[in-house]
Enzyme design. Structure first.
Site, mmCIF file in Angstrom:
data_model
loop_
_atom_site.group_PDB
_atom_site.id
_atom_site.type_symbol
_atom_site.label_atom_id
_atom_site.label_comp_id
_atom_site.label_asym_id
_atom_site.label_seq_id
_atom_site.Cartn_x
_atom_site.Cartn_y
_atom_site.Cartn_z
ATOM 1 N N HIS A 58 -6.154 70.160 97.652
ATOM 2 C CA HIS A 58 -6.250 69.921 96.039
ATOM 3 C C HIS A 58 -6.597 68.466 96.054
ATOM 4 C CE1 HIS A 58 -3.824 73.587 95.682
ATOM 5 N NE2 HIS A 58 -4.701 74.004 95.134
ATOM 6 N N LYS A 102 0.658 85.970 86.777
ATOM 7 C CA LYS A 102 0.455 85.562 88.137
ATOM 8 C C LYS A 102 1.915 85.138 88.634
ATOM 9 C CE LYS A 102 -2.886 83.233 91.510
ATOM 10 N NZ LYS A 102 -3.642 82.263 91.561
ATOM 11 N N ARG A 136 -13.978 76.335 100.075
ATOM 12 C CA ARG A 136 -13.270 76.279 101.435
ATOM 13 C C ARG A 136 -14.174 76.996 102.285
ATOM 14 N NH1 ARG A 136 -7.572 77.713 99.164
ATOM 15 N NH2 ARG A 136 -9.011 78.674 97.685
ATOM 16 N N SER A 181 -2.176 77.092 99.098
ATOM 17 C CA SER A 181 -0.832 76.976 98.877
ATOM 18 C C SER A 181 0.164 78.221 99.294
ATOM 19 C CB SER A 181 -0.743 77.052 97.316
ATOM 20 O OG SER A 181 -1.389 75.935 96.769
HETATM 21 P P1 ADP Z 1 -5.731 79.287 95.429
HETATM 22 O O1 ADP Z 1 -7.206 79.408 95.060
HETATM 23 O O2 ADP Z 1 -5.453 78.779 96.924
HETATM 24 O O3 ADP Z 1 -4.950 80.051 94.941
HETATM 25 P P2 ADP Z 1 -5.634 77.384 93.415
HETATM 26 O O4 ADP Z 1 -5.732 78.309 92.267
HETATM 27 O O5 ADP Z 1 -4.298 76.469 93.155
HETATM 28 O O6 ADP Z 1 -5.214 77.843 94.875
HETATM 29 O O7 ADP Z 1 -6.878 76.638 93.604
HETATM 30 C C1 ADP Z 1 -7.443 75.604 92.708
HETATM 31 C C2 ADP Z 1 -8.794 75.102 93.327
HETATM 32 O O8 ADP Z 1 -8.657 74.373 94.263
HETATM 33 C C3 ADP Z 1 -9.875 76.227 93.710
HETATM 34 O O9 ADP Z 1 -11.168 76.037 93.397
HETATM 35 C C4 ADP Z 1 -9.544 76.401 95.209
HETATM 36 O O10 ADP Z 1 -10.819 76.878 95.918
HETATM 37 C C5 ADP Z 1 -9.321 74.954 95.553
HETATM 38 N N1 ADP Z 1 -8.727 74.554 96.677
HETATM 39 C C6 ADP Z 1 -7.471 75.257 97.028
HETATM 40 N N2 ADP Z 1 -6.995 74.689 98.399
HETATM 41 C C7 ADP Z 1 -8.129 73.836 98.675
HETATM 42 C C8 ADP Z 1 -8.379 73.123 100.008
HETATM 43 N N3 ADP Z 1 -7.442 73.350 100.790
HETATM 44 N N4 ADP Z 1 -9.457 72.411 99.770
HETATM 45 C C9 ADP Z 1 -10.266 72.855 98.626
HETATM 46 N N5 ADP Z 1 -10.217 73.242 97.701
HETATM 47 C C10 ADP Z 1 -8.853 73.794 97.639
#
Ligand code: ADP
Length: 161
Positions: A17, A41, A90, A128
């Site tokens: 992130h 969620k 990703r 995460s």
């Molecule tokens: P997740 O999609 O893993 O449940 P989040 O809702 O916190 O996590 O993700 C928010 C944004 O950050 C999404 O667009 C997700 O694709 C991106 N994201 C999460 N982890 C990564 C990572 N390791 N590298 C790049 N983008 C990420």
């Protein structure tokens, strides 16, 4: 002035992130990290904890702000005058879900565009929930999360034992 919104659950924030936040801060004048407050969620960290952890890890990004968001992201964007939604891409597995979401958001609010950013290769397979799982078994996560997050996860899982 271009204002971008980076929405997500950030439960908790990882180096993946942060990589996206840094890239977005270079590209746009202002970036607002919109932490999802959606109670449907089930989250490990409260919204306040998730926001605090992002705050502690982003002191080096002066054009970044952190806010909570519980409705449609396009409505939030309209409310705060955001023109861009940032999403991280990703592995291929993200693509279909993200494409669907970006097209729907475009339909709902034609003035907002989604911009996809890719993290460094080492964060490509990081998310995460994987971090929470490793931390819950006492594994090493220091390569993937900021120190504050590592400590917070250690406290959380130690106190639940
Ligand atoms: P997740 O999609 O893993 O449940 P989040 O809702 O916190 O996590 O993700 C928010 C944004 O950050 C999404 O667009 C997700 O694709 C991106 N994201 C999460 N982890 C990564 C990572 N390791 N590298 C790049 N983008 C990420």
């Amino acid at each position: 002035m271009t204002r971008a919104i980076y929405p997500g659950s950030f439960d908790p924030v990882t180096n993946g992130h942060l990589d996206i936040m840094e890239r977005a801060c270079h590209l746009f004048d202002e970036v607002i990290v919109a932490v999802s407050t959606n109670i449907a969620k089930k989250s490990t960290f409260s919204v306040a904890e998730r926001m605090e952890l992002i705050q502690q890890s982003t002191g080096h990004l002066p054009n970044l702000q952190i806010d909570g968001c519980d409705g449609l992201i396009v409505d939030y964007a309209r409310q705060v005058g955001g023109q861009v939604i940032i999403r991280g891409l990703r592995a291929v597995s993200d693509f279909e879900i993200e494409l669907k979401m970006a097209l729907m958001n475009k339909h709902l609010n034609g003035e907002v565009d989604t911009v996809f950013l890719m993290p460094k290769a080492e964060y490509m397979f990081l998310n995460s929930s994987l971090i929470r799982e490793i931390a819950s078994f006492g594994g090493k996560i220091s390569d993937f999360v900021p120190t504050q997050v590592e400590e917070c996860l250690r406290r959380k899982y130690n106190s639940s034992k």
